[in-house]
Design a protein around this motif. Structure first.
Motif, PDB file in Angstrom:
ATOM      1  N   LEU B  17      39.956  16.559  44.179  1.00 20.98           N
ATOM      2  CA  LEU B  17      39.513  17.687  44.773  1.00 20.98           C
ATOM      3  C   LEU B  17      37.904  18.120  44.546  1.00 20.98           C
ATOM      4  O   LEU B  17      37.538  18.442  45.525  1.00 20.98           O
ATOM      5  N   THR B  21      35.756  18.564  48.223  1.00 20.59           N
ATOM      6  CA  THR B  21      35.237  19.908  48.572  1.00 20.59           C
ATOM      7  C   THR B  21      33.634  19.988  48.547  1.00 20.59           C
ATOM      8  O   THR B  21      33.010  20.816  47.909  1.00 20.59           O
ATOM      9  N   GLY B  22      33.185  18.660  48.881  1.00 20.28           N
ATOM     10  CA  GLY B  22      31.629  18.518  48.733  1.00 20.28           C
ATOM     11  C   GLY B  22      31.111  17.814  47.521  1.00 20.28           C
ATOM     12  O   GLY B  22      29.637  18.107  47.456  1.00 20.28           O
ATOM     13  N   ASP B  24      30.859  18.839  44.428  1.00 15.11           N
ATOM     14  CA  ASP B  24      30.104  19.789  43.851  1.00 15.11           C
ATOM     15  C   ASP B  24      31.058  20.175  42.510  1.00 15.11           C
ATOM     16  O   ASP B  24      31.849  20.828  42.311  1.00 15.11           O
ATOM     17  N   PHE B  27      31.631  23.656  41.662  1.00 16.68           N
ATOM     18  CA  PHE B  27      32.716  24.456  42.352  1.00 16.68           C
ATOM     19  C   PHE B  27      34.143  24.069  41.632  1.00 16.68           C
ATOM     20  O   PHE B  27      34.919  25.097  41.453  1.00 16.68           O
ATOM     21  N   ASP B  30      34.462  26.110  38.706  1.00 13.60           N
ATOM     22  CA  ASP B  30      34.745  27.667  38.833  1.00 13.60           C
ATOM     23  C   ASP B  30      36.096  27.831  39.049  1.00 13.60           C
ATOM     24  O   ASP B  30      36.772  28.742  38.792  1.00 13.60           O
ATOM     25  N   LEU B  31      36.784  26.899  39.911  1.00 12.19           N
ATOM     26  CA  LEU B  31      38.080  26.918  40.560  1.00 12.19           C
ATOM     27  C   LEU B  31      38.927  26.685  39.062  1.00 12.19           C
ATOM     28  O   LEU B  31      40.026  27.419  39.030  1.00 12.19           O
ATOM     29  N   THR B  34      39.010  29.918  37.279  1.00  6.55           N
ATOM     30  CA  THR B  34      39.725  30.964  37.757  1.00  6.55           C
ATOM     31  C   THR B  34      41.233  30.616  37.646  1.00  6.55           C
ATOM     32  O   THR B  34      42.068  31.570  37.170  1.00  6.55           O
TER      33      THR B  34
END
Lengths: 362, 125
Positions: B17, B21-22, B24, B27, B30-31, B34
């Protein structure tokens, strides 16, 4: 902001939405999001012409993927936007249903980034093609409107047959010049020069306008091609650019119609004190037809002895006479009652011409 | 039932993942946050549907939990959610449904613990 396109993600799962948005942004897209179908439709409606691709989840509250697709396909401004259905592997039945409802393609969760990139590329290409087609259609419509307007303008300046010819596919070839047998009718007024010298310009223009209006009506009714108006002189020909088997008859019938209508005009003018008479010369023969003139100013014209003959006969005609050339007389025999006016010596022609006057139609 | 062979948290999924997704870490964190905030909502939906014996109402929360869990590598929770979703789609809920809901709740505690450990370690990297 990005140049490659704008996507809308419609998914009720915050995790899936966040992940998909991130992946699309990595591909260079601007992304809008909605938590269910109803919200998705509202975003689409609020951004007309902006969204290039929709990624649509199937299982959602409020409005599910099927209902959202159906609503999009029923809407003229959303129908063309590519829709990628995002579903889990177990839902292949629902994918089939979505494709039947008009979805472009599908993606299975978890989403494979390479497949996502390929599907997005294909959808954006399809959308761009659609947009280009729309632009090209719009340009075509604008062009058609311009052509239509130009045709209408042309038909004010040219005879309708010539206006139609100019804008027809074979127009250029015919305009370049061709030879054909035609009937030429040349009409002018007796006593016009004297009248023009005495009359006030306003009266002269008024009389000419009434005369031209009457002549124009008769020319159109008989399908003549008006070559030109020159003061009181009017030259009309038949059988070109539109072929007319009965071109001599048409010319004679037109001349007789004009003579009758002119008599009505002349009686009104007579009461006002103007004495004008109407004469016509009709001849049949081969002429070269096409564009005559120079850069910037052309006429569609006829050149040949036949036009000279018709013009000379017209100048020899007494008020009320319609003089036919021998060949015209021969071709119309039986249809008209005519009388010989004997041999006329015409300017520029070596041989005298045996002309006849049309008394009436049979 | 959850597959005993599958790990509570498949860290390979999180690594992939991050890479796709870069790279990062913020990120991915954060995911995951969430996700951690969303699971109780979906579990609540599942339990309410089962209490009401409403098969139709079970589909959506089970479906969402299945795919979001798979996305972050919580494979066993994803599997048990899939079983619940299928039960919902079958139209009637048998005795296995409440058992699976309990299993999901229990698995959630393992998942939460695994992510806490991951966040403290790899996730900070």
């Amino acid at each position: 902001m990005s140049d490659i396109g704008k996507a809308l993600v419609v998914d009720d799962s915050s995790v899936n939405r966040q992940l998909l948005v991130r992946r699309l942004e990595k591909l260079g897209l601007d992304v809008l999001q909605a938590e269910n179908g109803a919200e998705g439709l509202a975003v689409l409606a609020a951004n007309p012409g902006v969204i290039d691709v929709v990624l649509l989840d199937v299982v959602m509250p409020e409005l599910d993927g099927y209902q959202t697709l159906a609503a999009m396909k029923a809407n003229d401004s959303m129908r063309h936007i590519p829709v990628l259905v995002v579903s889990s592997v177990e839902e292949l039945d629902s994918v089939v249903r979505c494709i039947e409802l008009g979805a472009t393609d599908y993606l299975t969760k978890p989403i494979n980034p390479s497949i996502l990139a390929a599907r997005i590329d294909a959808s954006l290409a399809a959308k761009r093609l659609h947009d280009l087609e729309q632009e090209s259609l719009e340009r075509q419509r604008a062009l058609n409107r311009t052509i239509q307007r130009q045709k209408e303008e042309l038909s004010r300046f040219l005879s309708p047959q010539v206006a139609a010819l100019v804008s027809s596919p074979e127009g250029e070839q015919l305009l370049a010049g061709h030879r054909r047998e035609i009937t030429v009718a040349f009409c002018d007024l007796r006593g016009f020069t004297a009248f023009a010298e005495q009359a006030e310009p306003e009266i002269l223009i008024g009389v000419l306008a009434e005369y031209h209006r009457m002549m124009g009506g008769a020319i159109t009714e008989h399908g003549g091609t008006l070559e030109h108006f020159a003061g009181d002189g009017v030259m009309v020909f038949f059988n070109d650019p539109v072929a007319q088997d009965d071109h001599v008859e048409r010319a004679v019938r037109m001349a007789v119609t004009m003579r009758t209508r002119f008599a009505e005009l002349a009686s009104v003018w007579h009461h006002r004190g103007y004495e004008l008479g109407f004469g016509v010369g009709i001849a049949v023969g081969f002429a070269t037809l096409g564009r005559i003139g120079y850069d910037g100013r052309h006429d569609y014209g006829a050149i040949g002895n036949v036009t000279i003959l018709a013009s000379r006969l017209s100048s020899q005609a007494q008020a009320g006479q319609i003089l036919l050339s021998p060949r015209a007389q021969l071709m119309i025999e039986g249809l008209v009652e005519s009388e010989s006016v004997g041999e006329l010596t015409l300017k520029g022609l070596r041989q005298p011409v045996l002309a006849s006057n049309v008394v009436a139609l049979r | 039932m959850p597959d005993a062979e599958a790990p509570v948290l498949d860290e390979a999924v999180l690594i992939e993942l991050k890479e796709t997704t870069g790279d990062d870490p913020a990120f991915v964190r954060d995911l995951v946050e969430t996700y951690l905030a969303d699971v109780p909502i979906q579990l609540g939906g599942i339990e309410a549907a089962i209490a009401a014996n409403d098969a139709e109402a079970l589909i959506r929360p089970a479906h969402t939990l299945k795919s979001s869990s798979a996305a972050v590598g919580a494979m066993r929770l994803s599997d048990v959610s899939r079983t619940l979703e299928m039960a919902g789609r079958s139209g009637t809920l048998d005795a296995s449904a409440p058992d699976n809901a309990k299993a999901a709740r229990a698995e959630w505690q393992s998942v939460e613990a695994a992510f806490s450990a991951w966040m403290a370690g790899e996730g900070r990297a």
